[in-house]
Design a protein around this motif. Structure first.
Motif, mmCIF file in Angstrom:
data_model
loop_
_atom_site.group_PDB
_atom_site.id
_atom_site.type_symbol
_atom_site.label_atom_id
_atom_site.label_comp_id
_atom_site.label_asym_id
_atom_site.label_seq_id
_atom_site.Cartn_x
_atom_site.Cartn_y
_atom_site.Cartn_z
ATOM 1 N N THR A 46 -7.497 -3.644 -4.236
ATOM 2 C CA THR A 46 -6.458 -4.486 -3.652
ATOM 3 C C THR A 46 -7.067 -5.661 -2.908
ATOM 4 O O THR A 46 -6.564 -6.789 -2.979
ATOM 5 C CB THR A 46 -5.569 -3.660 -2.703
ATOM 6 O OG1 THR A 46 -4.980 -2.586 -3.444
ATOM 7 C CG2 THR A 46 -4.456 -4.513 -2.116
ATOM 8 N N ILE A 47 -8.181 -5.418 -2.201
ATOM 9 C CA ILE A 47 -8.872 -6.507 -1.503
ATOM 10 C C ILE A 47 -9.320 -7.567 -2.503
ATOM 11 O O ILE A 47 -9.197 -8.770 -2.265
ATOM 12 C CB ILE A 47 -10.083 -5.983 -0.712
ATOM 13 C CG1 ILE A 47 -9.640 -4.974 0.355
ATOM 14 C CG2 ILE A 47 -10.848 -7.130 -0.074
ATOM 15 C CD1 ILE A 47 -8.656 -5.511 1.358
ATOM 16 N N GLN A 78 0.806 -1.220 0.000
ATOM 17 C CA GLN A 78 0.000 0.000 0.000
ATOM 18 C C GLN A 78 0.838 1.269 0.000
ATOM 19 O O GLN A 78 0.326 2.355 -0.215
ATOM 20 C CB GLN A 78 -0.972 0.019 1.188
ATOM 21 C CG GLN A 78 -0.363 0.381 2.530
ATOM 22 C CD GLN A 78 0.179 -0.851 3.235
ATOM 23 O OE1 GLN A 78 0.492 -1.855 2.608
ATOM 24 N NE2 GLN A 78 0.288 -0.760 4.540
ATOM 25 N N LEU A 129 -4.756 0.067 0.313
ATOM 26 C CA LEU A 129 -5.549 -1.102 0.706
ATOM 27 C C LEU A 129 -7.025 -0.811 0.459
ATOM 28 O O LEU A 129 -7.856 -0.824 1.371
ATOM 29 C CB LEU A 129 -5.288 -1.441 2.185
ATOM 30 C CG LEU A 129 -3.898 -2.007 2.492
ATOM 31 C CD1 LEU A 129 -3.712 -2.208 3.985
ATOM 32 C CD2 LEU A 129 -3.673 -3.314 1.752
ATOM 33 N N LEU A 137 0.147 -4.271 6.006
ATOM 34 C CA LEU A 137 -0.226 -5.199 4.947
ATOM 35 C C LEU A 137 -0.268 -6.638 5.470
ATOM 36 O O LEU A 137 -1.175 -7.401 5.127
ATOM 37 C CB LEU A 137 0.756 -5.087 3.776
ATOM 38 C CG LEU A 137 0.481 -5.990 2.567
ATOM 39 C CD1 LEU A 137 -0.911 -5.748 1.999
ATOM 40 C CD2 LEU A 137 1.539 -5.760 1.486
ATOM 41 N N THR A 152 -3.481 -7.176 7.280
ATOM 42 C CA THR A 152 -4.604 -7.295 6.338
ATOM 43 C C THR A 152 -4.640 -8.681 5.715
ATOM 44 O O THR A 152 -5.705 -9.301 5.594
ATOM 45 C CB THR A 152 -4.482 -6.231 5.232
ATOM 46 O OG1 THR A 152 -4.499 -4.938 5.824
ATOM 47 C CG2 THR A 152 -5.629 -6.354 4.231
#
Length: 262
Positions: free
Chosen positions: A134-135, A9, A130, A161, A164
Motif C-alpha cells: 500500500t505504501i 486499510q 497499510l 489512513l 498516513t
C-alpha cells in the motif's frame, strides 16, 4: 495520464468492488484504463474475468523481480487492460525488508514504462492494510480514492489512513485524498445516515456526491468474473458507478485546468 489508488486499510468496505467497477465505468466512457492489482488476494484480477493463477507475469514479477511492466499487461474480458496479482505477492514486506528504497518500486516501474503513457487512468487496487504494498501505491499515485462504509469503525480507519497520507507527502508531493466515496449504503439505516453526515461535515468538497448502494447485483457480479456493468447494466449498482466515473472525469478536467492556469 492519472494514477489513482483505491485504498482503505479496513477490509469489507467495497475497495476492490470500487476499483473494478470504476475501471469498467471509465472504460465505458471511452477512457483508456489500466487496472493494477497489488493485493495478494487477487480479487480484482478474478473480478475482471482473468484466472490469477494462469497469468504469465503478475505484479509480483514487476515488484520483486524487476520484470518490465508492459510485459505483464493483459487484456481482460471486462474490456480494459489489467496487471494481475496472486499469492506470489504475499510476504513482500519480509522479502524486501532492509532493501533500500523498497517503497519506490512501483513508482519506478510506472515512471520507467512508456507503455503506461497511453492510458488516461491507471487504477491501483490496494491491499486492505497499510503494508509495504500500500505504501508503494501511495508513493506512486497522484491521488487516493477512499471507499468508506458508513459505520463507526470505518471512521476510525479513515483517520489512520488520513494520517498516513499526510506523512507520505514528504515522499510524494502530489499525494492527496482525491475523494471519499460512500459504499454499501443503506439509506434506511440511521447510523449510516449519521456517519454520512459526519463525513460530509468533515470532508466537504472531496466527498463524492455519488453514493454506492448496497446492491445484490454488485455482490453477484464477482462470482461471474465480471464488473456489474457487464453483468447487469441497468442495476442500481452499475448506474451508481457510472455516475462516480462521471465525477472522477470532471475532477480530472478541473485539475487539468487548474494546473494550466498562468
Amino acid at each position: 495520464m492519472e494514477i489513482l489508488a483505491i485504498a482503505n486499510q479496513k477490509g469489507g468496505v467495497g475497495k476492490t468492488t470500487t476499483a473494478v467497477n470504476l475501471a469498467a465505468s471509465l472504460a465505458a466512457k471511452r477512457k483508456r484504463v489500466l487496472l493494477l492489482d497489488i493485493d495478494p488476494q487477487g480479487n480484482a484480477t478474478t473480478g475482471t474475468g482473468l484466472d490469477k493463477n494462469e497469468l504469465d507475469l503478475t505484479a509480483a514479477d514487476i515488484l520483486l523481480d524487476g520484470a518490465p511492466l508492459q510485459q505483464a499487461i493483459v487484456k481482460s474480458p471486462a474490456g480494459f487492460d489489467v496487471i494481475g496479482a496472486n499469492r506470489d505477492l504475499a510476504g513482500m514486506d519480509i522479502t524486501l525488508m532492509g532493501q533500500t528504497n523498497s517503497h519506490e518500486l512501483l513508482k519506478k516501474a510506472l515512471s520507467g514504462s512508456s507503455a503506461v503513457e497511453k492510458y488516461d487512468y491507471v487504477i491501483i487496487d490496494c491491499a486492505p492494510s497499510l503494508n509495504l504494498l500500500t505504501i508503494n501505491a501511495l508513493v506512486a499515485t497522484d491521488g487516493v480514492i477512499i471507499p468508506m462504509q458508513c459505520e463507526y469503525y470505518a471512521l476510525e480507519g479513515l483517520a489512520d489512513l488520513s494520517q498516513t497520507i499526510d506523512r507520505l507527502t514528504e515522499l510524494n508531493s502530489r499525494l492527496h485524498i482525491r475523494g471519499v466515496v460512500r459504499t454499501l449504503f443503506d439509506a434506511r439505516n440511521t447510523l449510516a445516515n449519521d456517519v454520512s453526515n459526519e463525513l460530509e461535515a468533515h470532508f466537504g468538497d472531496i466527498m463524492y456526491k455519488t453514493v454506492i448502494p448496497r446492491n445484490i447485483r454488485l455482490a453477484e457480479a464477482p462470482a461471474h468474473g465480471m464488473p456489474v456493468l457487464n453483468y447487469e447494466k441497468s442495476s442500481k449498482g452499475a448506474q451508481a458507478y457510472l455516475q462516480l466515473a462521471t465525477e472522477v472525469i470532471k475532477q480530472s478536467r478541473q485539475l487539468s485546468l487548474a494546473l494550466n492556469r498562468p
